[in-house]
Design a protein around this motif. Structure first.
Motif, PDB file in Angstrom:
ATOM      1  N   MET A 188      59.946   5.634   2.106  1.00 42.79           N
ATOM      2  CA  MET A 188      60.349   6.180   3.401  1.00 42.79           C
ATOM      3  C   MET A 188      61.571   5.432   3.912  1.00 42.79           C
ATOM      4  SD  MET A 188      57.727   4.493   6.188  1.00 42.79           S
ATOM      5  CE  MET A 188      57.798   2.729   6.521  1.00 42.79           C
ATOM      6  N   LYS A 189      62.312   6.070   4.848  1.00 39.30           N
ATOM      7  CA  LYS A 189      63.479   5.459   5.466  1.00 39.30           C
ATOM      8  C   LYS A 189      63.067   4.658   6.701  1.00 39.30           C
ATOM      9  CE  LYS A 189      66.668   7.314   2.808  1.00 39.30           C
ATOM     10  NZ  LYS A 189      67.514   6.464   1.904  1.00 39.30           N
ATOM     11  N   TYR A 196      57.216   6.395   8.944  1.00 32.43           N
ATOM     12  CA  TYR A 196      55.762   6.248   9.088  1.00 32.43           C
ATOM     13  C   TYR A 196      55.440   4.848   9.602  1.00 32.43           C
ATOM     14  CZ  TYR A 196      55.016  10.552   6.451  1.00 32.43           C
ATOM     15  OH  TYR A 196      55.011  11.864   6.048  1.00 32.43           O
ATOM     16  N   ASP A 204      65.157   1.857   2.314  1.00 36.84           N
ATOM     17  CA  ASP A 204      63.871   2.402   1.873  1.00 36.84           C
ATOM     18  C   ASP A 204      62.818   1.305   1.802  1.00 36.84           C
ATOM     19  OD1 ASP A 204      64.462   5.256   1.226  1.00 36.84           O
ATOM     20  OD2 ASP A 204      65.930   4.343  -0.127  1.00 36.84           O
ATOM     21  N   ILE A 205      61.589   1.685   2.121  1.00 35.30           N
ATOM     22  CA  ILE A 205      60.441   0.789   2.031  1.00 35.30           C
ATOM     23  C   ILE A 205      59.222   1.649   1.724  1.00 35.30           C
ATOM     24  CG2 ILE A 205      59.917   0.920   4.502  1.00 35.30           C
ATOM     25  CD1 ILE A 205      59.098  -2.033   4.392  1.00 35.30           C
ATOM     26  N   ASP A 206      58.235   1.063   1.095  1.00 33.24           N
ATOM     27  CA  ASP A 206      57.037   1.828   0.766  1.00 33.24           C
ATOM     28  C   ASP A 206      56.359   2.344   2.026  1.00 33.24           C
ATOM     29  OD1 ASP A 206      57.418   1.343  -1.913  1.00 33.24           O
ATOM     30  OD2 ASP A 206      56.004  -0.335  -2.009  1.00 33.24           O
ATOM     31  N   LYS A 207      55.871   3.561   1.942  1.00 36.03           N
ATOM     32  CA  LYS A 207      55.098   4.140   3.030  1.00 36.03           C
ATOM     33  C   LYS A 207      53.846   3.302   3.237  1.00 36.03           C
ATOM     34  CE  LYS A 207      52.855   8.589   4.053  1.00 36.03           C
ATOM     35  NZ  LYS A 207      52.655   9.971   3.514  1.00 36.03           N
ATOM     36  N   PRO A 208      53.535   2.881   4.478  1.00 32.85           N
ATOM     37  CA  PRO A 208      52.374   2.011   4.689  1.00 32.85           C
ATOM     38  C   PRO A 208      51.059   2.728   4.410  1.00 32.85           C
ATOM     39  CG  PRO A 208      53.260   2.739   6.788  1.00 32.85           C
ATOM     40  CD  PRO A 208      54.225   3.204   5.750  1.00 32.85           C
ATOM     41  N   GLU A 209      50.084   1.958   4.010  1.00 40.42           N
ATOM     42  CA  GLU A 209      48.724   2.471   3.802  1.00 40.42           C
ATOM     43  C   GLU A 209      47.844   1.883   4.894  1.00 40.42           C
ATOM     44  OE1 GLU A 209      45.834   4.799   2.228  1.00 40.42           O
ATOM     45  OE2 GLU A 209      47.931   4.728   1.529  1.00 40.42           O
TER      46      GLU A 209
END
Length: 333
Positions: A1-2, A115, A18-23
């Motif tokens: 995600m941005k 997100y 960009d960074i991983d979408k959080p869980e």
């Protein structure tokens, strides 16, 4: 995600990356962010003027969006349109925050991302009359204004309030809230254009704080104020003391012009004026503030809405104090 990061690797100290979408962890909700509003704290971080700065942190404290999923209890939130309470660990004492209290956006990742994952108890449903950009404008500015006016300012219907330095998000919220509560409201600004605009919005009196005798004029014309709301501090604080009624209150939530060299203590004690500091607000006040907005069908002032790609332009507008109302970044358009 941005996401928008604070960085020391670019000249403007901003980086879209960009960074991983959080869980979401247990008890958390994953929010698809639709809008995130700027606050002066974001610009101060960009300028290196905020304590505890951690570079490569996602900026932003204010946001609204749609709950995508919940991990654990709270599944009824899924699909709902929400605004996020940015408080982290206010504590048990409603009168003051704990020493380790913080806000989304520093030192932890904030809301200027596609997100965000937050605890379910941070969620409040968006008032039905607001869009995402308007709702995203509420959290920090609305909460700060609400506590200053009602908790510390003890504002009552029929009283006269002065909002010093109209134009920014908190001042605009304070004006709107005070009017809705049945108060008479006057304002100051250093810009005639803003004063003219506020006159059209129903300000009882408008005063240019760059003029030497504005406080004397305000006192003569308005008879003094029950409550003054301020974020500037500095030498101008004594002007507020001059035009506050005996037994009145001055509530300040910032000191952007620094400390006053002298404070008119004689007038303060003789007129039994309360000088009260304030910052943010507790979780109950956040809930009460959103309910107040819903009950009165209030609409926050939004200066502009820009895509994430134009974040630097939004930050520069805040730096130059050229906005009236909130600056908003649109996510997941």
């Amino acid at each position: 995600m941005k996401a928008l990061f604070l960085t020391d690797q670019t000249d403007n100290h901003l980086r879209i990356g960009d960074i991983d979408k959080p869980e979401p962890a247990k008890g958390e909700a994953l929010i698809k962010i639709k809008a995130s509003a700027l606050n002066h704290r974001d610009q101060w971080m960009r300028e290196g003027k905020y304590p505890g700065i951690r570079y490569e942190t996602i900026l932003g404290s204010d946001a609204s969006g749609i709950v995508e999923k919940v991990n654990g209890e709270g599944a009824e939130w899924e699909g709902r349109h929400v605004v996020i309470n940015p408080n982290i660990g206010w504590g048990e004492d409603p009168s003051v925050q704990k020493s380790d209290y913080s806000i989304l956006g520093m030192p932890v990742n904030g809301t200027m991302a596609e997100y965000v994952s937050v605890p379910v108890d941070r969620l409040k449903e968006i008032p039905s009359h607001l869009n995402f950009s308007q709702a995203a404008s509420l959290p920090l500015a609305g909460l700060t204004a609400y506590r200053a006016l009602f908790t510390h300012g003890k504002l009552q219907k029929g009283q006269h309030v002065l909002i010093n330095g109209i134009g920014g998000g908190v001042a605009q919220m304070a004006f709107m809230f005070a009017k809705a509560a049945g108060a008479t409201v006057s304002v100051t600004s250093g810009t005639q254009e803003k004063l003219d605009l506020m006159k059209k919005k129903g300000a009882a009196g408008t005063y240019n704080y760059k003029e030497d005798n504005w406080a004397k004029s305000a006192l003569k014309e308005q008879g003094g104020f029950h409550l003054c709301i301020d974020s500037a501090g500095g030498e101008g604080l004594n002007n507020l003391v001059k035009c506050t009624r005996p037994g009145g209150r001055i509530v300040f939530y910032g000191a952007t012009t620094g400390m006053p060299k002298n404070l008119d203590l004689f007038r303060l004690f003789w007129n039994q004026i309360t000088l009260q500091g304030s910052t943010m607000g507790n979780d109950q006040e956040f809930s009460d503030m959103i309910d107040f907005v819903a009950d009165h069908k209030l609409v926050p002032e939004v200066d502009s809405v820009r895509p994430l790609a134009e974040a630097e332009e939004a930050f520069d507008a805040m730096k130059n104090f050229s906005q009236t109302g909130k600056l908003v970044l649109e996510m997941n358009a």
